[in-house]
Design a protein around this motif. Structure first.
Motif, PDB file in Angstrom:
ATOM      1  N   PRO A   1      28.053  -5.343   5.434  1.00 42.86           N
ATOM      2  CA  PRO A   1      27.066  -6.124   4.685  1.00 42.86           C
ATOM      3  C   PRO A   1      25.733  -6.223   5.427  1.00 42.86           C
ATOM      4  CG  PRO A   1      29.177  -7.264   4.727  1.00 42.86           C
ATOM      5  CD  PRO A   1      29.297  -6.087   5.638  1.00 42.86           C
ATOM      6  N   ILE A   2      25.776  -6.240   6.732  1.00 37.50           N
ATOM      7  CA  ILE A   2      24.540  -6.316   7.523  1.00 37.50           C
ATOM      8  C   ILE A   2      23.708  -5.061   7.293  1.00 37.50           C
ATOM      9  CG2 ILE A   2      23.577  -6.508   9.846  1.00 37.50           C
ATOM     10  CD1 ILE A   2      26.342  -7.814  10.630  1.00 37.50           C
ATOM     11  N   ILE A   3      24.351  -3.912   7.345  1.00 31.27           N
ATOM     12  CA  ILE A   3      23.635  -2.650   7.130  1.00 31.27           C
ATOM     13  C   ILE A   3      23.218  -2.512   5.670  1.00 31.27           C
ATOM     14  CG2 ILE A   3      23.954  -0.129   7.096  1.00 31.27           C
ATOM     15  CD1 ILE A   3      25.442  -0.449   9.756  1.00 31.27           C
ATOM     16  N   GLU A   4      24.081  -2.909   4.751  1.00 35.49           N
ATOM     17  CA  GLU A   4      23.756  -2.824   3.319  1.00 35.49           C
ATOM     18  C   GLU A   4      22.489  -3.596   2.975  1.00 35.49           C
ATOM     19  OE1 GLU A   4      28.155  -2.443   1.260  1.00 35.49           O
ATOM     20  OE2 GLU A   4      27.359  -4.430   1.660  1.00 35.49           O
TER      21      GLU A   4
ATOM     22  N   GLU B   1      21.389 -13.008  15.459  1.00 34.57           N
ATOM     23  CA  GLU B   1      22.788 -13.275  15.794  1.00 34.57           C
ATOM     24  C   GLU B   1      23.740 -12.210  15.229  1.00 34.57           C
ATOM     25  OE1 GLU B   1      21.959 -15.597  11.986  1.00 34.57           O
ATOM     26  OE2 GLU B   1      20.892 -15.280  13.878  1.00 34.57           O
ATOM     27  N   LYS B   2      23.260 -11.347  14.320  1.00 37.88           N
ATOM     28  CA  LYS B   2      24.111 -10.312  13.733  1.00 37.88           C
ATOM     29  C   LYS B   2      23.820  -8.919  14.294  1.00 37.88           C
ATOM     30  CE  LYS B   2      25.058 -12.834   9.540  1.00 37.88           C
ATOM     31  NZ  LYS B   2      25.059 -12.845   8.089  1.00 37.88           N
ATOM     32  N   LYS B   3      22.767  -8.783  15.042  1.00 40.52           N
ATOM     33  CA  LYS B   3      22.401  -7.470  15.584  1.00 40.52           C
ATOM     34  C   LYS B   3      23.492  -6.910  16.484  1.00 40.52           C
ATOM     35  CE  LYS B   3      17.471  -7.902  15.043  1.00 40.52           C
ATOM     36  NZ  LYS B   3      16.151  -8.030  15.629  1.00 40.52           N
ATOM     37  N   ARG B   4      24.160  -7.767  17.215  1.00 41.38           N
ATOM     38  CA  ARG B   4      25.201  -7.274  18.123  1.00 41.38           C
ATOM     39  C   ARG B   4      26.361  -6.627  17.377  1.00 41.38           C
ATOM     40  NH1 ARG B   4      29.891 -10.159  19.611  1.00 41.38           N
ATOM     41  NH2 ARG B   4      30.143 -12.095  18.469  1.00 41.38           N
ATOM     42  N   PHE B   5      26.646  -7.103  16.152  1.00 42.94           N
ATOM     43  CA  PHE B   5      27.741  -6.517  15.378  1.00 42.94           C
ATOM     44  C   PHE B   5      27.424  -5.071  14.991  1.00 42.94           C
ATOM     45  CE2 PHE B   5      28.205 -11.143  14.008  1.00 42.94           C
ATOM     46  CZ  PHE B   5      29.107 -11.420  15.006  1.00 42.94           C
ATOM     47  N   VAL B   6      26.162  -4.808  14.680  1.00 45.48           N
ATOM     48  CA  VAL B   6      25.745  -3.447  14.355  1.00 45.48           C
ATOM     49  C   VAL B   6      25.871  -2.568  15.603  1.00 45.48           C
ATOM     50  CG1 VAL B   6      23.816  -1.995  13.592  1.00 45.48           C
ATOM     51  CG2 VAL B   6      24.198  -4.243  12.523  1.00 45.48           C
ATOM     52  N   VAL B   7      25.370  -3.052  16.722  1.00 46.95           N
ATOM     53  CA  VAL B   7      25.436  -2.289  17.968  1.00 46.95           C
ATOM     54  C   VAL B   7      26.887  -2.021  18.354  1.00 46.95           C
ATOM     55  CG1 VAL B   7      24.944  -2.386  20.456  1.00 46.95           C
ATOM     56  CG2 VAL B   7      23.202  -3.116  18.802  1.00 46.95           C
ATOM     57  N   GLU B   8      27.745  -3.027  18.251  1.00 45.22           N
ATOM     58  CA  GLU B   8      29.153  -2.858  18.622  1.00 45.22           C
ATOM     59  C   GLU B   8      29.846  -1.823  17.746  1.00 45.22           C
ATOM     60  OE1 GLU B   8      30.566  -6.889  18.410  1.00 45.22           O
ATOM     61  OE2 GLU B   8      29.790  -7.362  20.400  1.00 45.22           O
TER      62      GLU B   8
ATOM     63  N   ASP C   1      37.938  -2.324   5.911  1.00 44.60           N
ATOM     64  CA  ASP C   1      38.622  -1.113   5.476  1.00 44.60           C
ATOM     65  C   ASP C   1      38.845  -1.109   3.971  1.00 44.60           C
ATOM     66  OD1 ASP C   1      39.423   0.112   8.201  1.00 44.60           O
ATOM     67  OD2 ASP C   1      39.988  -1.992   8.331  1.00 44.60           O
ATOM     68  N   ALA C   2      39.103  -2.272   3.419  1.00 45.50           N
ATOM     69  CA  ALA C   2      39.408  -2.371   1.994  1.00 45.50           C
ATOM     70  C   ALA C   2      38.168  -2.386   1.116  1.00 45.50           C
ATOM     71  CB  ALA C   2      40.229  -3.627   1.733  1.00 45.50           C
ATOM     72  N   LEU C   3      37.060  -2.856   1.661  1.00 46.44           N
ATOM     73  CA  LEU C   3      35.895  -3.084   0.810  1.00 46.44           C
ATOM     74  C   LEU C   3      34.661  -2.273   1.148  1.00 46.44           C
ATOM     75  CD1 LEU C   3      36.064  -6.963   0.551  1.00 46.44           C
ATOM     76  CD2 LEU C   3      36.882  -5.270  -1.084  1.00 46.44           C
ATOM     77  N   LYS C   4      34.540  -1.816   2.360  1.00 44.68           N
ATOM     78  CA  LYS C   4      33.286  -1.199   2.788  1.00 44.68           C
ATOM     79  C   LYS C   4      33.415   0.312   2.942  1.00 44.68           C
ATOM     80  CE  LYS C   4      31.309  -4.956   2.464  1.00 44.68           C
ATOM     81  NZ  LYS C   4      30.448  -5.097   1.301  1.00 44.68           N
ATOM     82  N   ASN C   5      32.297   0.979   2.796  1.00 42.37           N
ATOM     83  CA  ASN C   5      32.253   2.421   2.954  1.00 42.37           C
ATOM     84  C   ASN C   5      32.047   2.776   4.423  1.00 42.37           C
ATOM     85  OD1 ASN C   5      32.420   2.605   0.173  1.00 42.37           O
ATOM     86  ND2 ASN C   5      30.204   2.676  -0.089  1.00 42.37           N
ATOM     87  N   VAL C   6      32.362   4.005   4.739  1.00 40.58           N
ATOM     88  CA  VAL C   6      32.169   4.523   6.085  1.00 40.58           C
ATOM     89  C   VAL C   6      31.171   5.662   5.979  1.00 40.58           C
ATOM     90  CG1 VAL C   6      33.278   5.669   8.041  1.00 40.58           C
ATOM     91  CG2 VAL C   6      34.501   3.880   6.787  1.00 40.58           C
ATOM     92  N   GLY C   7      30.126   5.604   6.798  1.00 40.32           N
ATOM     93  CA  GLY C   7      29.110   6.650   6.787  1.00 40.32           C
ATOM     94  C   GLY C   7      29.225   7.508   8.038  1.00 40.32           C
ATOM     95  N   TYR C   8      29.289   8.804   7.843  1.00 35.30           N
ATOM     96  CA  TYR C   8      29.364   9.736   8.969  1.00 35.30           C
ATOM     97  C   TYR C   8      27.956  10.195   9.328  1.00 35.30           C
ATOM     98  CZ  TYR C   8      34.415  10.029   8.823  1.00 35.30           C
ATOM     99  OH  TYR C   8      35.763   9.734   8.900  1.00 35.30           O
ATOM    100  N   LEU C   9      27.593  10.010  10.594  1.00 38.96           N
ATOM    101  CA  LEU C   9      26.305  10.478  11.086  1.00 38.96           C
ATOM    102  C   LEU C   9      26.406  11.953  11.464  1.00 38.96           C
ATOM    103  CD1 LEU C   9      25.392   7.356  13.229  1.00 38.96           C
ATOM    104  CD2 LEU C   9      24.654   7.894  10.898  1.00 38.96           C
TER     105      LEU C   9
END
Length: 190
Positions: A92-95, A42-49, A74-82
């Motif tokens: 949190p899903i990716i973490e 149920e959380k896979k779609r959030f990663v894809v989106e 924006d306040a709590l999570k990091n942004v990773g550049y590919l």
């Protein structure tokens, strides 16, 4: 107002969870998450989106009456550049998945240097505003302004100390520019 409460009063056209504005305005890329058993289905779609930057396409397709924005990512999570043009939110899903170890980041934008983070975030906010303007008047945008808890109650109704204090100062660094940069007539939910 929680998502569950919102669903009682409104028909929700779509949701975009766990995405930073910075990641949302970058170029899209594809990802196959079907083989990641450590990501609940149920959380896979959030990663894809987040990878495919589907929000603006969904806006165009559904034309919702309101846009509710919560800047927690924006306040709590990091942004990773590919690469220079493609960024994703390290949600949190990716973490919590092996996907994080399998991605190759050329750069990670984190909150260790809040000024640098906020400089990029302000640029992203301006671009985000441009992209949503065709769909919403100012009075159709609702920003969820909040603070993170500094304590909670466990199942025994005790209030344990958080082992890692929540960075309200970081959240406020994101919310304050949003309050100033987003038009004054925007509705605010407390």
């Amino acid at each position: 107002m929680s998502i569950l409460t919102i669903n009682l009063f409104f028909e929700v056209s779509f949701t975009q969870f766990h995405s930073s504005l910075i990641a949302l305005i970058t170029e899209s890329t594809t990802i196959d998450v079907t083989h990641y058993e450590d990501i609940p289905d149920e959380k896979k779609r959030f990663v894809v989106e987040d990878f495919e930057k589907m929000m603006f396409h969904q806006l165009e397709q559904s034309v919702p009456d309101y846009l509710i924005i919560d800047f927690y990512s924006d306040a709590l999570k990091n942004v990773g550049y590919l690469d220079k043009e493609i960024a994703i939110t390290i949600s949190p899903i990716i973490e919590q998945s092996r996907i994080k170890d399998e991605l190759t980041f050329t750069r990670i934008l984190d909150h260790s240097d809040n000024e640098k983070y906020l400089s990029e975030w302000r640029k992203a906010l301006q671009e985000f505003k441009k992209r949503i303007q065709p769909y919403f008047n100012n009075n159709q945008i609702i920003i969820n302004f909040c603070e993170l808890t500094t304590k909670y109650y466990d199942e025994n109704k005790k209030s344990p100390i958080l082992s890692k204090p929540r960075p309200n100062s970081c959240l406020q660094c994101v919310l304050e520019p949003a309050k100033r940069r987003v038009p004054k007539r925007i509705s605010r939910c407390a």
